[in-house]
Design an enzyme around this catalytic site. Structure first.
Site, PDB file in Angstrom:
ATOM      1  N   HIS A  16       0.770  -1.243  -0.017  1.00 32.30           N
ATOM      2  CA  HIS A  16       0.119   0.060   0.004  1.00 32.30           C
ATOM      3  C   HIS A  16       0.866   1.324  -0.047  1.00 32.30           C
ATOM      4  O   HIS A  16       0.262   2.361   0.004  1.00 32.30           O
ATOM      5  CB  HIS A  16      -0.913   0.097   1.290  1.00 32.30           C
ATOM      6  CG  HIS A  16      -2.042  -1.077   1.162  1.00 32.30           C
ATOM      7  ND1 HIS A  16      -3.323  -0.767   1.272  1.00 32.30           N
ATOM      8  CD2 HIS A  16      -2.004  -2.304   1.092  1.00 32.30           C
ATOM      9  CE1 HIS A  16      -4.132  -1.794   1.159  1.00 32.30           C
ATOM     10  NE2 HIS A  16      -3.036  -2.902   0.919  1.00 32.30           N
ATOM     11  N   GLY A  19       5.209   4.984  -2.775  1.00 29.27           N
ATOM     12  CA  GLY A  19       6.520   5.251  -3.504  1.00 29.27           C
ATOM     13  C   GLY A  19       7.129   3.967  -4.020  1.00 29.27           C
ATOM     14  O   GLY A  19       7.760   3.983  -4.823  1.00 29.27           O
ATOM     15  N   GLU A  47      -0.777  -8.496   8.940  1.00 26.44           N
ATOM     16  CA  GLU A  47       0.233  -7.868   9.802  1.00 26.44           C
ATOM     17  C   GLU A  47       1.580  -8.542   9.575  1.00 26.44           C
ATOM     18  O   GLU A  47       1.696  -9.924   9.134  1.00 26.44           O
ATOM     19  CB  GLU A  47      -0.372  -8.442  11.300  1.00 26.44           C
ATOM     20  CG  GLU A  47       0.551  -7.903  12.453  1.00 26.44           C
ATOM     21  CD  GLU A  47      -0.163  -8.363  13.843  1.00 26.44           C
ATOM     22  OE1 GLU A  47       0.326  -8.128  14.866  1.00 26.44           O
ATOM     23  OE2 GLU A  47      -1.493  -8.967  13.834  1.00 26.44           O
ATOM     24  N   ASP A  76      10.096  -6.700   1.142  1.00 26.42           N
ATOM     25  CA  ASP A  76      10.194  -6.414   2.660  1.00 26.42           C
ATOM     26  C   ASP A  76      11.766  -5.649   2.566  1.00 26.42           C
ATOM     27  O   ASP A  76      12.670  -6.359   2.148  1.00 26.42           O
ATOM     28  CB  ASP A  76      10.168  -7.348   3.628  1.00 26.42           C
ATOM     29  CG  ASP A  76       9.623  -6.625   4.977  1.00 26.42           C
ATOM     30  OD1 ASP A  76       9.025  -6.026   5.153  1.00 26.42           O
ATOM     31  OD2 ASP A  76      10.516  -7.182   5.897  1.00 26.42           O
ATOM     32  N   LYS A 190      18.414   6.577  -9.193  1.00 26.20           N
ATOM     33  CA  LYS A 190      18.188   5.651  -8.145  1.00 26.20           C
ATOM     34  C   LYS A 190      17.834   4.346  -8.223  1.00 26.20           C
ATOM     35  O   LYS A 190      18.153   3.360  -7.787  1.00 26.20           O
ATOM     36  CB  LYS A 190      17.360   6.425  -7.151  1.00 26.20           C
ATOM     37  CG  LYS A 190      17.134   5.713  -5.840  1.00 26.20           C
ATOM     38  CD  LYS A 190      15.789   6.113  -4.996  1.00 26.20           C
ATOM     39  CE  LYS A 190      15.487   5.024  -4.073  1.00 26.20           C
ATOM     40  NZ  LYS A 190      14.121   5.152  -3.460  1.00 26.20           N
TER      41      LYS A 190
END
Length: 210
Positions: A16, A19, A47, A76, A190
């Site tokens: 969500h 960026g 979670e 992650d 980047k």
């Protein structure tokens, strides 16, 4: 055993974070992949109960793959600071979460950067400021199959924050060999050197370059 091939078509980005979604979309689109975010599909954010980047990436990827009945890609990632024993690490986003006394619920990345800097300052003026961003990408299919890829970019932290082009801790991170922070670099530049780009290059080699 060879990794499973990722076919052209729709793929859910299990995030969500807009960026992060923009970065992943830019990396995927040249391969005929049609990225749609979990947020756009109204899928809930599971979670993150894992204690490693891989555990959390797999948790998010499998949740989106099951929820959308479609291949899903989760990321992650986090900032690991040498002098802080690798912190904030897997809890990188948690450091940005406002407590009840810090204003409206949500993430305040300037506050998070300040927490890191504050802890470094407590260690003295000659503290080791080296750090790295790490990224684990997890691909998950509705049948339960998954693939994992990890990337890193090393550098050092600076203060005060500089630049407006990045997100998260980008304004205080300077990659090795550069003078500008990640938030001062052109986004395309980047993307070519980031931890996410490193992990994505491994994904491309394993799942797309055939």
């Amino acid at each position: 055993m060879a990794a499973r091939r990722l076919e052209p078509g729709r793929l859910v980005i299990a995030s969500h974070n807009q960026g992060k979604v923009r970065e992943i979309r830019a990396l995927l689109e040249p391969f005929g992949i049609e990225p749609v975010s979990a947020g756009d599909l109204g899928l809930p954010e599971p979670e993150e109960t894992g204690t490693t980047f891989a555990e959390n990436a797999l948790l998010k990827a499998h949740a989106s793959a099951k929820g959308a009945n479609c291949v899903a890609l989760a990321d992650d990632s986090g900032l690991c600071v040498a002098a802080l024993g690798g912190a904030p690490g897997v809890y990188t986003a948690d450091w940005a979460e406002r407590q009840w006394f810090e204003g409206a619920p949500g993430r305040d990345w300037y506050m998070a950067m300040g927490k890191v800097e504050g802890r470094l300052c407590e260690l003295g003026p000659h503290v080791d400021r080296s750090a790295y961003f790490t990224c684990t990408l997890a691909l998950a299919w509705p049948d339960g199959h998954s693939e994992l890829f990890e990337g890193q970019v090393h550098g050092a932290l600076t203060w005060p924050p500089r630049g407006t082009l990045g997100f998260g801790y980008d304004p205080v991170f300077v990659a090795s060999g550069f003078d500008q922070t990640f938030a001062e670099l052109d986004p395309a530049h980047k993307h070519s050197i980031s931890h996410r780009a490193d992990a994505f290059a491994k994904l491309v080699k394993a799942c797309l370059d055939h």
